[in-house]
Scaffold this active site. Structure first.
Site, PDB file in Angstrom:
ATOM      1  N   ASP A   1      28.631 -20.311 -36.486  1.00 25.09           N
ATOM      2  CA  ASP A   1      29.125 -19.428 -37.605  1.00 25.09           C
ATOM      3  C   ASP A   1      29.972 -20.334 -38.461  1.00 25.09           C
ATOM      4  O   ASP A   1      30.261 -21.822 -38.462  1.00 25.09           O
ATOM      5  CB  ASP A   1      30.429 -18.616 -36.821  1.00 25.09           C
ATOM      6  CG  ASP A   1      31.513 -18.055 -37.667  1.00 25.09           C
ATOM      7  OD1 ASP A   1      31.055 -17.086 -38.391  1.00 25.09           O
ATOM      8  OD2 ASP A   1      32.582 -17.923 -37.385  1.00 25.09           O
TER       9      ASP A   1
ATOM     10  N   LYS B   1      43.339  -2.766 -51.872  1.00 24.54           N
ATOM     11  CA  LYS B   1      42.957  -4.023 -51.469  1.00 24.54           C
ATOM     12  C   LYS B   1      41.202  -4.589 -51.063  1.00 24.54           C
ATOM     13  O   LYS B   1      41.272  -3.382 -49.941  1.00 24.54           O
ATOM     14  CB  LYS B   1      43.507  -5.553 -51.362  1.00 24.54           C
ATOM     15  CG  LYS B   1      43.774  -5.369 -49.345  1.00 24.54           C
ATOM     16  CD  LYS B   1      45.226  -6.656 -49.633  1.00 24.54           C
ATOM     17  CE  LYS B   1      45.063  -6.642 -47.913  1.00 24.54           C
ATOM     18  NZ  LYS B   1      46.386  -6.828 -47.357  1.00 24.54           N
TER      19      LYS B   1
ATOM     20  N   ASP C   1      30.681 -14.061 -45.684  1.00 24.78           N
ATOM     21  CA  ASP C   1      31.298 -14.743 -46.424  1.00 24.78           C
ATOM     22  C   ASP C   1      29.663 -14.428 -47.645  1.00 24.78           C
ATOM     23  O   ASP C   1      28.827 -13.857 -47.457  1.00 24.78           O
ATOM     24  CB  ASP C   1      31.146 -15.883 -46.954  1.00 24.78           C
ATOM     25  CG  ASP C   1      32.900 -16.108 -46.442  1.00 24.78           C
ATOM     26  OD1 ASP C   1      33.152 -14.849 -45.809  1.00 24.78           O
ATOM     27  OD2 ASP C   1      33.026 -17.276 -45.697  1.00 24.78           O
TER      28      ASP C   1
ATOM     29  N   ASP D   1      31.154 -12.710 -33.395  1.00 30.04           N
ATOM     30  CA  ASP D   1      30.896 -13.651 -32.575  1.00 30.04           C
ATOM     31  C   ASP D   1      29.561 -13.454 -30.907  1.00 30.04           C
ATOM     32  O   ASP D   1      28.862 -14.634 -30.729  1.00 30.04           O
ATOM     33  CB  ASP D   1      31.347 -15.173 -33.440  1.00 30.04           C
ATOM     34  CG  ASP D   1      31.509 -15.556 -34.007  1.00 30.04           C
ATOM     35  OD1 ASP D   1      30.422 -15.603 -35.178  1.00 30.04           O
ATOM     36  OD2 ASP D   1      32.792 -16.591 -34.641  1.00 30.04           O
TER      37      ASP D   1
ATOM     38  N   ASP E   1      33.776 -17.811 -33.153  1.00 32.42           N
ATOM     39  CA  ASP E   1      35.311 -18.423 -32.589  1.00 32.42           C
ATOM     40  C   ASP E   1      35.571 -17.216 -33.055  1.00 32.42           C
ATOM     41  O   ASP E   1      37.027 -16.379 -32.366  1.00 32.42           O
ATOM     42  CB  ASP E   1      36.473 -18.682 -33.532  1.00 32.42           C
ATOM     43  CG  ASP E   1      36.501 -18.713 -35.023  1.00 32.42           C
ATOM     44  OD1 ASP E   1      37.609 -19.051 -35.234  1.00 32.42           O
ATOM     45  OD2 ASP E   1      35.621 -18.010 -35.871  1.00 32.42           O
TER      46      ASP E   1
ATOM     47  N   ARG F   1      37.377 -17.616 -50.652  1.00 34.24           N
ATOM     48  CA  ARG F   1      37.378 -15.827 -50.041  1.00 34.24           C
ATOM     49  C   ARG F   1      38.007 -14.978 -51.476  1.00 34.24           C
ATOM     50  O   ARG F   1      38.863 -15.338 -51.051  1.00 34.24           O
ATOM     51  CB  ARG F   1      37.992 -15.876 -48.858  1.00 34.24           C
ATOM     52  CG  ARG F   1      37.152 -16.549 -47.253  1.00 34.24           C
ATOM     53  CD  ARG F   1      37.499 -17.033 -47.017  1.00 34.24           C
ATOM     54  NE  ARG F   1      38.069 -14.884 -45.521  1.00 34.24           N
ATOM     55  CZ  ARG F   1      37.387 -15.013 -44.814  1.00 34.24           C
ATOM     56  NH1 ARG F   1      36.343 -15.487 -44.295  1.00 34.24           N
ATOM     57  NH2 ARG F   1      37.482 -13.968 -44.078  1.00 34.24           N
TER      58      ARG F   1
ATOM     59  N   LYS G   1      23.235 -11.652 -36.363  1.00 35.49           N
ATOM     60  CA  LYS G   1      23.453 -13.044 -36.000  1.00 35.49           C
ATOM     61  C   LYS G   1      22.793 -12.812 -34.519  1.00 35.49           C
ATOM     62  O   LYS G   1      22.144 -14.532 -34.389  1.00 35.49           O
ATOM     63  CB  LYS G   1      25.202 -13.060 -36.335  1.00 35.49           C
ATOM     64  CG  LYS G   1      25.759 -13.218 -36.879  1.00 35.49           C
ATOM     65  CD  LYS G   1      27.078 -13.643 -37.340  1.00 35.49           C
ATOM     66  CE  LYS G   1      28.345 -13.855 -37.565  1.00 35.49           C
ATOM     67  NZ  LYS G   1      29.674 -14.580 -37.624  1.00 35.49           N
TER      68      LYS G   1
END
Length: 1255
Positions: A490, A672, A789, A928, A924, A706, A904
């Site tokens: 990750d 947002k 990301d 994941d 983490d 980010r 993943k």
């Protein structure tokens, strides 16, 4: 039917489309003529079964046939709670029988309505065994192992006349091994039992009527109990929050034990119960809760509370889960809805996937090979025995008259030779059982546990800042750490810190923030430009405020009021201060405000707003208070915003909104979210700064930041009323698609937004990440990054940590081209999907063509594969995935962007199954978990995102950089130790077992053992087990410093050089050779001559004792030659094994003959005084060891493996020949394709090419 009995009716309604009330009237009313006498309660919770309760004062017919059919179809385990009037829940619904009705007789309602009859108790058991099940279950677990079962059969057969030795000598070693393992299992389970007792004995206040609460143990709680939970206490069961010490019934909950998240969660009770703040208020409280079945989903809850004939919807906001802790709240009152095994924490406590190392799986195949060998030798010997026995009887004359065949039993009867051969086969199977090491499994378990202790206590993997050491959560995979071929990592929180810093922003089309990011500095170094911090002319130091690393004099210190777009700036920072779910905490002494946020991003935004003049300081259930700068007065004022709705963030919405009413009465929607969903929601008049903001967002992504887009809109009252009505209707929907209905309503109001700007936060690389990646790359390990990301962010992080470099060719696969976007706007979904799939396939084939054109991977030219999540979805389809994998394996780096948790896990599975390499996944966060469980080894980072990844991992570390030592040092050592240990185990047992076979052949395959019964029994348990265990614990081929200095050593594990079939068979061959040398030299030297000065010839006792002594010496000296790193412990156990043999020979031989049998005084009176015994032992041992010693010397000198080369380097380091030393060093270096070492080498090649003369 008698008074007090229960009527249960089950009927199929799969073809009916009726409401419960209608169904009752149409289907059941004809069965009950006096239906007006019944009182009915009905409700329906899709997708669960409709449930109807009714009561009546007269008995009626019971449908026995339907009831029996119900049990036959669903099974008894699926039917629960059938003796109480409360809601019937069951585990399996079906199309055939999916409707339950229960009818209770009114007179016995109270008696039958007992929690004990309806629901499981609250006792939670985590133990594997109970007092009654321990013995049978543990024995079953032990004898599931093929070797143990084989020895059990041998032990049983040893009680028959077929046995070549006594039963006791066969049973004792097996008993010792089984008991040792059972004791280990029992001790571990006893610890779990003690934890269970401690947890179940905790006490909590329970309402016992009339407003009185009594302290009661957790295990006695029942569904429907009202509890009072105090601050910092854990919730003993799953509860519905009724009220709290706060007037608005809010409370703060820590769920770390449940989902691993460290941040506090805000929960709130219903408005209708918030007034229940005192114990006396519960005296007359009565409500009826109907909810979903127990399930493992932590984030969903569907139900209703019926109070005073009014129904109120329940959501996860009212659910308090067992194992969570009450924080920042003095007390709460809650109603128990799920107990014990029904609670969500227990429902989630499934065993992690069973993982076995490659070596362990291969060891099973070796055991099968040994079984085949044992059977083959027994069969071979039996055939020869049968032939020789039959030929004993010829023309009425016995050839071997001295065997007295006339007096022999069937086992040696030449007249029945075939049957004798069959019986001999069984005897030979028992005799040859010593080829199989009985103590192998238990020895490996001991070794692995102690290896895990060394990993846990390694001070070099201890993170002092967080006080977190490494933690091997399982010892099964220690050796697998030394064979990792691919790491799937990750990014956020694993390669980076997941400690966000607000660093830049774009407001009204103007970019603010002058601090350089790590990626920007890395890009500068890549281009050779000395970039510096634009604010001070130097690289920015550590921020004074955690989470805030923003520098720009235009907006700091209140200077933003002088900007041209000050009104927009004010709205921008006000949105940051209001649009969130952060909880403020005021320090009791200093009065400083800190924030508890659900994510580091949220905390960074609120901190940034505070530092720039918009301080959020108070939150209630319905309001938020901030202190902000007033544009007109220039002073600080407190403003109160009434929070009407919170539209929470999730992975599909990719945005979060709040609807508030300000002090002027205006209704505002503040939003947002990600740029991919926000720009399309802007109004025509609200996209004034869209072009500039898009450019800034792309720049921020290039800088590794980010980003989020901020926008708002004003709502009119009528629109909001319609929205409120629709939301209420959606929330009141007690159905499976309730969340989808809510999302649909929120979608309708989050539109026509006015753009304010964008935020940019930096997630810094963890310390040591580039160095660690460089070492792992030099070790030949492939590194893939799987991140959610954006592609630009991931690429720049790849450059920053040296996974990518400037001269590396990038193969980019994505579906973000204008042509694809245009295609998606027109056409049918199936057509579009097929076109996208073809596009991805074409890009993959083009990428493979580039690889082929370059000749594949090379030092001069390396490729990087970068693919986005949308393309990855098609690349992972069955008909494409192996082509995609072939491309990925040909590249030096692989980065998968915008990957979902499921993707993943699928990528990890593809690499594991398709490449044949050992895979290690490291992450983490909760997203994941799938990847960690799918990989051969899952490593959890105990970081900011909580402990859920750690709880699902095999090994936990605090920082990514510790992966270097975990793999290159501990992994390398563990692989070598376990490999050598297993090979040596089979060597020593073949050496011993084959001498038995040769002696049996020497005695005409008579199944006569060469050794005394107790010599046989104690060989694997006492005389040869401790040295091999110490080999597995302490041995090192090179020191930790050289493991890190020369990562190429790691390739021995990746290529499995030390546990290949060639090496395993060579050790076995060595064992056969040793046995042959020992047997023939011993028998030859002792045959046909006087053994001592009295003229005594060597019998079985003398030959067996001499041969056994030689075996003990040979396997002990072989251990000396095998050990690379001696410790005091190893010296003690190796030489101690020889000493113990002679002590045993002395003591055992001194016992009475009924105990010592043919070993009586053999050593003291016969062997020890005879010089020929010592001469023979010395000669045989040296002769046996010489071939291996010569072979090892030649291999070390002329054909050294990597560790041999490194040993030469450790020697050469002490000499002065720098040229020879450098040659040896260069021979041990493996070229890497990623990492900064590869980058330096690429620069060197570029410089050399630039200085070459042009033709």
């Amino acid at each position: 039917m008698n008074v007090g009995e229960t009527l249960i009716i089950a009927i199929s309604v799969s073809s009916m489309h009726l409401k419960p009330q209608e169904f009752w009237v149409d289907a059941f009313k004809p069965l009950f003529p006096n239906s007006e006498d019944y009182s009915f309660k009905t409700f329906l919770i899709p997708p669960f079964s409709p449930q109807i309760s009714c009561s009546q004062s007269t008995p009626f017919f019971v449908f026995h046939q339907i009831f029996r059919e119900l049990f036959q179809f669903l099974g008894k385990s699926a039917v629960r709670n059938i003796q109480s009037p409360s809601s019937l829940l069951f585990t399996g619904a079906s199309a055939k029988l999916d409707l339950f009705f229960r009818c209770e007789l009114r007179e016995k309602w109270q008696e039958l309505d007992s929690p004990e009859a309806d629901y499981c108790d609250n006792y939670v058991r985590t133990t594997k065994y109970t007092l009654t099940s321990f013995l049978p279950k543990s024995l079953f677990e032990q004898f599931r192992r093929v070797a143990n079962f084989y020895f059990l059969v041998v032990g049983i057969l040893s009680f028959t006349p077929l046995a070549p030795y006594t039963a006791v000598s066969a049973i004792v070693p097996l008993t010792f091994v089984i008991l040792a393992t059972m004791v280990k299992e029992g001790v571990e389970d006893l610890r779990r039992k003690q934890q269970d007792v401690e947890v179940n004995s905790r006490k909590v206040g329970v309402h016992r009527g009339n407003g009185n609460f009594e302290l009661t143990e957790w295990k006695t709680l029942r569904v429907g109990d009202i509890l009072r939970i105090e601050k910092n206490d854990f919730f003993p069961a799953d509860l519905v929050l009724l009220s709290s010490s706060y007037e608005d019934a809010v409370c703060y909950v820590e769920t770390m034990n449940l989902d691993g998240e460290t941040n506090l969660k805000l929960k709130q009770g219903l408005d209708v119960t918030m007034s229940l703040r005192e114990e006396i208020d519960f005296r007359d409280f009565e409500a009826f809760i109907k909810c979903e079945d127990p399930n493992a989903n932590l984030y969903s809850f569907v139900g209703t509370m019926e109070l005073k004939e009014t129904k109120y919807p329940l959501s996860p906001q009212q659910l308090l889960l067992r194992g969570s802790k009450l924080r920042n709240t003095d007390y709460i009152y809650g109603a128990v809805i799920f107990t014990g095994p029904d609670t969500k924490v227990v429902q989630n406590s499934r065993e992690p996937p069973s993982k076995r190392s490659m070596i362990e799986r291969k060891m099973d195949r070796i055991i099968y090979l040994m079984f085949l060998l044992v059977v083959s030798l027994a069969f071979f010997g039996s055939v020869l025995f049968g032939i020789s026995t039959r030929e004993d009887f010829e023309n009425g004359i016995m050839k071997r008259w001295y065997l007295k065949p006339d007096e022999s039993s069937i086992f040696f009867d030449p007249k029945r030779a075939p049957i004798a051969a069959i019986f001999h086969f069984l005897s030979a199977l028992m005799l040859n059982s010593y080829f199989i090491p009985i103590s192998l499994y238990v020895s490996i378990e001991i070794v692995k546990v102690l290896q895990s202790v060394f990993i846990n206590q390694d001070i070099h993997m201890y993170y002092e800042e967080a006080d977190k050491p490494a933690h091997a959560r399982t010892s099964n995979l220690n050796e697998e750490l030394g064979q990792v071929g691919t790491i799937l990592s990750d990014k956020t929180g694993t390669l980076t810190c997941n400690s966000m810093e607000f660093i830049k922003c774009s407001i009204a089309g103007t970019a603010y923030g002058r601090v350089l990011t790590e990626v920007e500095m890395a890009v500068g170094r890549r281009k050779g430009a000395p970039l510096v911090d634009q604010s001070n002319g130097a690289v920015a130091a550590e921020p004074a405020v955690k989470g805030f690393n923003f520098r720009d004099e235009r907006v700091m210190n209140g200077n933003w009021v002088k900007e041209m777009d000050a009104v927009v700036i004010q709205k921008f920072f006000r949105l940051l201060a209001v649009c969130h779910t952060v909880i403020p905490e005021v320090h009791e002494v200093t009065g400083k405000i800190s924030y508890e946020a659900e994510s580091p991003d949220e905390a960074a935004f609120v901190i940034a707003a505070r530092e720039l003049g918009f301080e959020f300081f108070v939150r209630t259930q319905t309001t938020i208070s901030i202190r902000e700068l007033d544009l007109t007065t220039g002073g600080r004022v407190e403003r109160l915003y009434k929070v009407l709705n919170v539209l929470e963030f999730n992975s599909s919405r990719k945005r979060m909104s709040v609807i508030v009413r300000d002090e002027d009465g205006k209704l505002l929607l503040l939003c947002k979210g990600a740029d991919s969903v926000m720009f399309e929601r802007l109004s025509r008049n609200g996209s004034k700064y869209e072009e500039e903001t898009r450019d800034h967002v792309n720049e921020y992504a290039d800088a590794g930041l980010r980003t989020l887009i901020l926008a708002y809109r004003e709502l009119d009252e009528k629109e909001y009323e319609v929205f409120t009505e629709k939301v209420s209707e959606a929330k009141n929907s007690v159905s499976a698609d309730r969340e989808a209905l809510i999302d649909e309503v929120t979608e309708s109001i989050e539109k026509d937004l006015v753009l304010l700007g964008a935020t940019a936060v930096e997630d810094k690389l963890q310390n040591g990440v580039p160095d660690c990646i460089d070492k792992l790359a030099q070790a030949g390990i492939n590194i893939w990054v799987l991140t959610g990301d954006k592609m630009e962010t991931a690429i720049n992080i790849g450059f920053a940590c040296s996974l990518l470099r400037r001269d590396m060719k990038q193969i980019i696969i994505n579906l973000e081209t204008p042509e694809i976007q245009q295609l998606e706007k027109s056409g049918e979904k199936d057509v579009i999907a097929e076109a996208l799939k073809e596009n991805v396939m074409r890009q993959i084939i083009n990428g493979k063509a580039q690889l082929k054109a370059s000749g594949g991977k090379s030092e001069a030219e390396a490729f990087a594969l970068i693919i986005d999540g949308k393309s990855l979805a098609y690349a992972l389809e069955d008909d494409i995935k192996y082509i995609f994998l072939e491309l990925a394996i040909g590249c030096a780096s692989v980065i998968c962007c915008r990957s979902s948790p499921k993707q993943k896990a699928l990528v990890t599975r593809l690499v594991k199954t398709g490449s044949g390499q050992t895979t290690l996944a490291i992450g983490d966060g909760a997203n994941d978990v799938g990847m960690l469980q799918e990989a051969d080894i899952g490593v959890g980072i105990s970081g900011v995102e909580g402990m859920q990844a750690v709880m699902s991992s095999d090994i936990a570390i605090a920082q990514f950089r510790y992966l270097e030592r975990l793999l290159l040092v501990h992994g390398h050592w563990c692989y070598r130790r376990i490999s050598k240990m297993i090979c040596y185990f089979f060597y020593k047992n073949i050496t011993f077992g084959f001498t038995l076979f040769l002696y049996e052949a020497y005695t005409s395959f008579s199944a006569t053992p060469a050794y005394n019964d107790w010599y046989l029994s104690l060989y694997s348990v006492l005389f040869s087990s401790l040295p091999v265990i110490c080999l597995g614990i302490f041995d090192q081929d090179v020191s930790a410093r050289f493991c890190l200095k020369f990562p190429v050593l790691y390739q021995e594990g990746v290529q499995n050089l030390l546990f290949s079939w060639r090496r395993i068979l060579s050790w076995m061959f060595h064992g056969f050779c040793s046995a042959i040398i020992i047997f023939f030299l011993c028998t030859t030297s002792l045959e046909s001559q006087a053994f001592n000065h009295e003229g005594k010839t060597a019998g079985r006792d003398i030959v067996g004792g001499t041969m056994y002594s030689c075996v003990v010496w040979v396997v002990s000296l072989q251990m000396v030659l095998t050990i690379s790193y001696f410790t005091v412990v190893q010296h003690v156990v190796v030489w101690g094994s020889v000493v113990v043999w002679y002590l045993f020979l002395t003591v055992y031989g001194s016992l009475p003959t009924r105990l010592s049998t043919d070993a009586y005084m053999v050593f003291v009176e016969v062997l020890a005084p005879a010089p020929s015994y010592w001469i023979t032992t010395l000669f045989v041992v040296l002769s046996t060891m010489m071939p291996y010693f010569i072979f090892s010397a030649i291999q070390m000198q002329f054909f050294p493996m990597s560790h041999g080369t490194i040993k030469l380097i450790t020697y050469e380091d002490q000499c002065n020949d720098s040229v020879e030393l450098e040659m040896v060093r260069q021979a041990s270096v493996r070229p890497a394709l990623v990492g900064f070492t590869a980058r330096i080498e690429a620069i060197k090649r570029s410089v050399m090419r630039s200085h070459q003369p042009h033709s």
